[in-house]
Design a protein around this motif. Structure first.
Motif, PDB file in Angstrom:
ATOM      1  N   ILE A 121     -10.797   5.912  -4.996  1.00 19.54           N
ATOM      2  CA  ILE A 121     -10.385   6.875  -3.972  1.00 19.54           C
ATOM      3  C   ILE A 121      -9.008   7.466  -4.244  1.00 19.54           C
ATOM      4  O   ILE A 121      -8.739   8.604  -3.885  1.00 19.54           O
ATOM      5  CB  ILE A 121     -10.478   6.268  -2.554  1.00 19.54           C
ATOM      6  N   ASP A 122      -8.147   6.728  -4.916  1.00 24.15           N
ATOM      7  CA  ASP A 122      -6.815   7.264  -5.207  1.00 24.15           C
ATOM      8  C   ASP A 122      -6.825   8.240  -6.385  1.00 24.15           C
ATOM      9  O   ASP A 122      -5.797   8.770  -6.773  1.00 24.15           O
ATOM     10  CB  ASP A 122      -5.800   6.147  -5.434  1.00 24.15           C
ATOM     11  N   ARG A 123      -8.008   8.507  -6.935  1.00 23.91           N
ATOM     12  CA  ARG A 123      -8.155   9.501  -8.007  1.00 23.91           C
ATOM     13  C   ARG A 123      -8.697  10.820  -7.468  1.00 23.91           C
ATOM     14  O   ARG A 123      -8.856  11.777  -8.208  1.00 23.91           O
ATOM     15  CB  ARG A 123      -9.103   8.977  -9.089  1.00 23.91           C
ATOM     16  N   LEU A 124      -8.981  10.872  -6.164  1.00 25.82           N
ATOM     17  CA  LEU A 124      -9.497  12.085  -5.532  1.00 25.82           C
ATOM     18  C   LEU A 124      -8.360  12.852  -4.867  1.00 25.82           C
ATOM     19  O   LEU A 124      -7.374  12.262  -4.441  1.00 25.82           O
ATOM     20  CB  LEU A 124     -10.535  11.728  -4.459  1.00 25.82           C
ATOM     21  N   LEU A 125      -8.515  14.150  -4.786  1.00 24.80           N
ATOM     22  CA  LEU A 125      -7.605  15.003  -4.020  1.00 24.80           C
ATOM     23  C   LEU A 125      -8.395  15.541  -2.840  1.00 24.80           C
ATOM     24  O   LEU A 125      -9.386  16.242  -3.017  1.00 24.80           O
ATOM     25  CB  LEU A 125      -7.077  16.166  -4.877  1.00 24.80           C
ATOM     26  N   VAL A 126      -7.947  15.179  -1.640  1.00 20.17           N
ATOM     27  CA  VAL A 126      -8.601  15.629  -0.420  1.00 20.17           C
ATOM     28  C   VAL A 126      -7.588  16.485   0.324  1.00 20.17           C
ATOM     29  O   VAL A 126      -6.543  15.995   0.741  1.00 20.17           O
ATOM     30  CB  VAL A 126      -9.059  14.430   0.443  1.00 20.17           C
ATOM     31  N   VAL A 127      -7.910  17.772   0.470  1.00 21.24           N
ATOM     32  CA  VAL A 127      -6.967  18.727   1.054  1.00 21.24           C
ATOM     33  C   VAL A 127      -7.524  19.273   2.359  1.00 21.24           C
ATOM     34  O   VAL A 127      -8.684  19.671   2.434  1.00 21.24           O
ATOM     35  CB  VAL A 127      -6.701  19.892   0.062  1.00 21.24           C
ATOM     36  N   THR A 128      -6.653  19.280   3.386  1.00 26.42           N
ATOM     37  CA  THR A 128      -7.017  19.815   4.695  1.00 26.42           C
ATOM     38  C   THR A 128      -6.006  20.894   5.073  1.00 26.42           C
ATOM     39  O   THR A 128      -5.032  21.113   4.366  1.00 26.42           O
ATOM     40  CB  THR A 128      -7.010  18.705   5.761  1.00 26.42           C
ATOM     41  N   PHE A 129      -6.234  21.536   6.199  1.00 26.79           N
ATOM     42  CA  PHE A 129      -5.319  22.581   6.648  1.00 26.79           C
ATOM     43  C   PHE A 129      -4.194  22.056   7.522  1.00 26.79           C
ATOM     44  O   PHE A 129      -3.136  22.653   7.590  1.00 26.79           O
ATOM     45  CB  PHE A 129      -6.078  23.687   7.388  1.00 26.79           C
ATOM     46  N   THR A 130      -4.418  20.937   8.213  1.00 32.98           N
ATOM     47  CA  THR A 130      -3.390  20.441   9.121  1.00 32.98           C
ATOM     48  C   THR A 130      -3.129  18.961   8.870  1.00 32.98           C
ATOM     49  O   THR A 130      -3.992  18.234   8.352  1.00 32.98           O
ATOM     50  CB  THR A 130      -3.809  20.608  10.596  1.00 32.98           C
TER      51      THR A 130
ATOM     52  N   ILE B  91     -12.357   7.721   6.886  1.00 28.68           N
ATOM     53  CA  ILE B  91     -12.721   7.073   5.617  1.00 28.68           C
ATOM     54  C   ILE B  91     -12.504   5.570   5.740  1.00 28.68           C
ATOM     55  O   ILE B  91     -13.356   4.773   5.320  1.00 28.68           O
ATOM     56  CB  ILE B  91     -11.915   7.668   4.436  1.00 28.68           C
ATOM     57  N   ALA B  92     -11.378   5.168   6.338  1.00 30.81           N
ATOM     58  CA  ALA B  92     -11.101   3.743   6.533  1.00 30.81           C
ATOM     59  C   ALA B  92     -12.188   3.101   7.399  1.00 30.81           C
ATOM     60  O   ALA B  92     -12.698   2.017   7.065  1.00 30.81           O
ATOM     61  CB  ALA B  92      -9.726   3.554   7.172  1.00 30.81           C
ATOM     62  N   GLU B  93     -12.553   3.770   8.489  1.00 31.82           N
ATOM     63  CA  GLU B  93     -13.595   3.238   9.377  1.00 31.82           C
ATOM     64  C   GLU B  93     -14.917   3.066   8.632  1.00 31.82           C
ATOM     65  O   GLU B  93     -15.611   2.054   8.796  1.00 31.82           O
ATOM     66  CB  GLU B  93     -13.803   4.171  10.578  1.00 31.82           C
ATOM     67  N   ARG B  94     -15.243   4.057   7.824  1.00 30.50           N
ATOM     68  CA  ARG B  94     -16.515   4.009   7.068  1.00 30.50           C
ATOM     69  C   ARG B  94     -16.484   2.885   6.031  1.00 30.50           C
ATOM     70  O   ARG B  94     -17.467   2.157   5.866  1.00 30.50           O
ATOM     71  CB  ARG B  94     -16.737   5.375   6.404  1.00 30.50           C
TER      72      ARG B  94
ATOM     73  N   ASP C 160     -11.506  -3.045  -2.635  1.00 35.90           N
ATOM     74  CA  ASP C 160     -10.502  -2.355  -3.464  1.00 35.90           C
ATOM     75  C   ASP C 160     -10.272  -0.929  -2.965  1.00 35.90           C
ATOM     76  O   ASP C 160      -9.132  -0.460  -2.914  1.00 35.90           O
ATOM     77  CB  ASP C 160     -10.943  -2.318  -4.931  1.00 35.90           C
ATOM     78  N   GLN C 161     -11.340  -0.245  -2.583  1.00 37.54           N
ATOM     79  CA  GLN C 161     -11.210   1.139  -2.115  1.00 37.54           C
ATOM     80  C   GLN C 161     -10.415   1.202  -0.812  1.00 37.54           C
ATOM     81  O   GLN C 161      -9.608   2.104  -0.608  1.00 37.54           O
ATOM     82  CB  GLN C 161     -12.580   1.794  -1.938  1.00 37.54           C
ATOM     83  N   LEU C 162     -10.637   0.211   0.047  1.00 33.91           N
ATOM     84  CA  LEU C 162      -9.891   0.153   1.302  1.00 33.91           C
ATOM     85  C   LEU C 162      -8.401  -0.048   1.016  1.00 33.91           C
ATOM     86  O   LEU C 162      -7.546   0.576   1.652  1.00 33.91           O
ATOM     87  CB  LEU C 162     -10.444  -0.964   2.183  1.00 33.91           C
ATOM     88  N   THR C 163      -8.078  -0.871   0.038  1.00 30.99           N
ATOM     89  CA  THR C 163      -6.685  -1.086  -0.361  1.00 30.99           C
ATOM     90  C   THR C 163      -6.099   0.178  -0.983  1.00 30.99           C
ATOM     91  O   THR C 163      -4.964   0.568  -0.681  1.00 30.99           O
ATOM     92  CB  THR C 163      -6.582  -2.257  -1.365  1.00 30.99           C
ATOM     93  N   LEU C 164      -6.874   0.827  -1.846  1.00 31.91           N
ATOM     94  CA  LEU C 164      -6.400   2.038  -2.535  1.00 31.91           C
ATOM     95  C   LEU C 164      -6.251   3.234  -1.590  1.00 31.91           C
ATOM     96  O   LEU C 164      -5.570   4.200  -1.929  1.00 31.91           O
ATOM     97  CB  LEU C 164      -7.355   2.411  -3.676  1.00 31.91           C
TER      98      LEU C 164
END
Length: 164
Positions: A51-60, A71-74, A90-94
């Motif tokens: 997950i730390d290799r992804l770029l997730v971009v939002t407007f706000t 994402i954490a909840e899922r 590991d993904q939850l930690t990352l």
């Protein structure tokens, strides 16, 4: 509870190997679709991506925060179902290191990291709303003075048409 995705949502969730634009009206499930897409990418059985290799971009900032929370909840939900799955843990930690941010914050981070390539002072800062308004007004005033001095016909026509 199993979510019923539309065909378009399922396509956005499962498409790989290319960029996907998710554009829809408020309340249509964009965030849920993107969260599911991210979860599918990080849990892909053949080619998982941390997950730390992804770029997730939002407007706000609020949307970025909501995205991180969902994402954490899922991930927590999946980990409850599969407590032995080290990859999920590991993904939850990352997730804390993941780039889930606004486009402005992402761009500012890139500029801060590479200021030397842009010939910028490393101590640069972003002006606040008042400063930027004053700079815009100053730039406009200087431009108007220059165009008035040149007696620029197009500019004078514009001012005559829209000016008071």
């Amino acid at each position: 509870m199993e979510v019923k995705w539309t065909e378009e949502q399922r396509e956005a969730i499962t498409t790989r190997g290319k960029n996907v634009l998710v554009a829809a009206a408020a309340g249509s499930g964009k965030t849920a679709v993107l969260v599911e897409r991210i979860i599918n990418i990080v849990t892909d059985p053949e080619k998982p991506v941390d997950i730390d290799r992804l770029l997730v971009v939002t407007f706000t900032n609020a949307a970025a925060s909501e995205m991180r929370e969902r994402i954490a909840e899922r991930l927590i939900s999946l980990l409850d179902q599969h407590p032995e799955d080290k990859r999920l843990a590991d993904q939850l930690t990352l997730l804390n290191k993941a780039t889930i941010t606004t486009i402005h914050s992402f761009c500012l981070d890139v500029v801060r990291k590479h200021f030397f390539l842009l010939d910028l002072d490393p101590s640069f800062r972003v002006g606040d709303d008042t400063e930027t308004l004053l700079l815009k007004l100053q730039a406009m005033e200087e431009l108007f003075e220059e165009l008035y001095e040149k007696n620029d016909e197009g500019f004078l026509l514009l001012v005559e048409s829209y000016g008071g």
